[in-house]
Design an enzyme around this catalytic site. Structure first.
Site, PDB file in Angstrom:
ATOM      1  CD  GLU A   1     -35.990 -97.731 -24.834  1.00  0.00           C
ATOM      2  OE1 GLU A   1     -35.052 -98.184 -24.856  1.00  0.00           O
ATOM      3  OE2 GLU A   1     -37.094 -98.270 -24.314  1.00  0.00           O
ATOM      4  CB  SER A   2     -31.331 -93.964 -25.097  1.00  0.00           C
ATOM      5  OG  SER A   2     -29.928 -93.477 -24.673  1.00  0.00           O
TER       6      SER A   2
END
Ligand SMILES: *[C@@H]1O[C@H](CO)[C@@H](O)[C@H](O)[C@H]1NC(C)=O
Ligand SMILES: *[C@@H]1O[C@H](CO)[C@@H](O)[C@H](O)[C@H]1NC(C)=O
Ligand SMILES: *[C@@H]1O[C@H](CO)[C@@H](O)[C@H](O)[C@H]1NC(C)=O
Length: 309
Positions: A145-146
């Protein structure tokens, strides 16, 4: 620092409890830290979860947290552990060298195959797990994620020989964050000001491992259309990058509207799909089953035929 450790510790505890309530009778063990997994130039940390019922030649899944997260906190809020119990794969959670740090997706070292920094350490975690657990070198996967999503793309670009597929939630194209410094912040990339042609993106990826002539991994890109942390231009740039590498036109061949709430899936070719979130900000929440389907891990029904009991 102390307050931060306290906070992440609390998040981990809450996360584990939240994951345990709905359908778990037996409490699942947590992550174990592995100390000596090979060359680790930037001092990142390796955590592993090996289910009791492991496939004889298990797939390996590498999971990468966002900035300001830890391996344990992310393990506690994701379902990859309980899904490993069901599907018999080895699960690795990487962690950045200091609490809360982002992954290095900006230095020449990290953006080069076995060039040093975080990407080399992560590759060595996978090599260690493949050897120790008789892993299937043809079924190695990465997701995050991210910042972990950016690193997912970097791993797929710098280690195309290692990964069969990648799934990333709200990241940037591999190489977009280049600054020449370790753990740099590329404001132009984050702000959606970096635009390249598919051929230029592909050339940047090929430069990460110039001697490599083989296949590149399957890539699945999630991004939300009201993301103000990593500009929404990132989606199209990522699609251009992987279209360039995989030889696709960059136009969807199939569109599945609302395949899940607020999410539209675009299929660009057998090895590339994008999921666009309407009204979804940073980040598009990890969808473990969607990622594991993309990896091909969740195709088979239980019981696992080649399972060691
Ligand atoms: C991405 O590309 C599509 C198709 O060319 C275009 O319609 C859309 O406006 C682009 N999105 C952004 C955020 O630039
Ligand atoms: C779905 O979209 C609606 C309307 O745009 C928004 O209010 C809601 O937060 C979105 N849901 C998710 C899970 O992002
Ligand atoms: C996750 O993906 C599955 C398909 O693999 C879908 O059915 C489900 O609705 C998705 N969940 C969310 C929250 O998007």
């Amino acid at each position: 620092m102390k307050a931060w450790s306290l906070l992440t510790g609390l998040m981990a505890v809450l996360g584990i409890q939240a994951a345990a309530i709905p359908d778990q009778v037996v409490k699942r063990a947590g992550l174990t830290q592995v100390q000596n997994f090979g060359s680790n130039p930037s001092g990142i940390k390796m955590f592993i979860y090996v289910p009791t019922k492991l496939q004889v030649k298990p797939p390996i899944v590498l999971v990468l947290h966002a900035c300001a997260w830890t391996a344990n906190a992310f393990f506690g809020t994701t379902k990859y552990g309980q899904l490993a119990d069901q599907h018999g794969y080895v699960l690795i959670y990487g962690q950045t060298p200091t609490d809360g740090a982002c992954w290095d997706v900006s230095s020449t070292q990290s953006l080069t195959h076995d060039g040093g920094s975080d990407s080399t350490g992560l590759a060595n975690m996978v090599r260690y797990a493949l050897q120790k657990y008789n892993g299937d070198a043809g079924r190695v996967y990465v997701t995050g994620e991210s910042s972990g999503a950016m690193m997912t793309q970097v791993m797929a670009a710098a280690y195309p020989d290692m990964f069969a597929a990648a799934s990333e939630f709200s990241g940037e194209p591999a190489g977009c964050f280049y600054t020449g410094s370790v753990r740099g912040w590329n404001g132009d990339c984050a702000g959606g000001k970096v635009h390249k042609t598919p051929a230029d993106w592909a050339a940047q990826v090929h430069k990460m491992y110039p001697s490599y002539t083989g296949q590149y991994p399957k890539m699945q890109i999630f991004h939300g259309d009201v993301d103000t942390t990593l500009n929404i231009a990132s989606y199209n740039e990522s699609i251009k990058e992987w279209s360039g590498i995989l030889g696709y036109s960059g136009n969807p061949t199939q569109t599945i509207n609302n395949y899940a709430p607020n999410l539209t899936k675009y299929i660009y070719g057998e090895k590339l799909q994008g999921i666009w979130g309407r009204g979804v900000g940073h980040v598009v929440a990890t969808n473990e089953t969607e990622a594991l389907r993309w990896f091909g891990i969740m195709v088979r029904k239980l019981p696992i035929p080649d399972c060691r009991y």
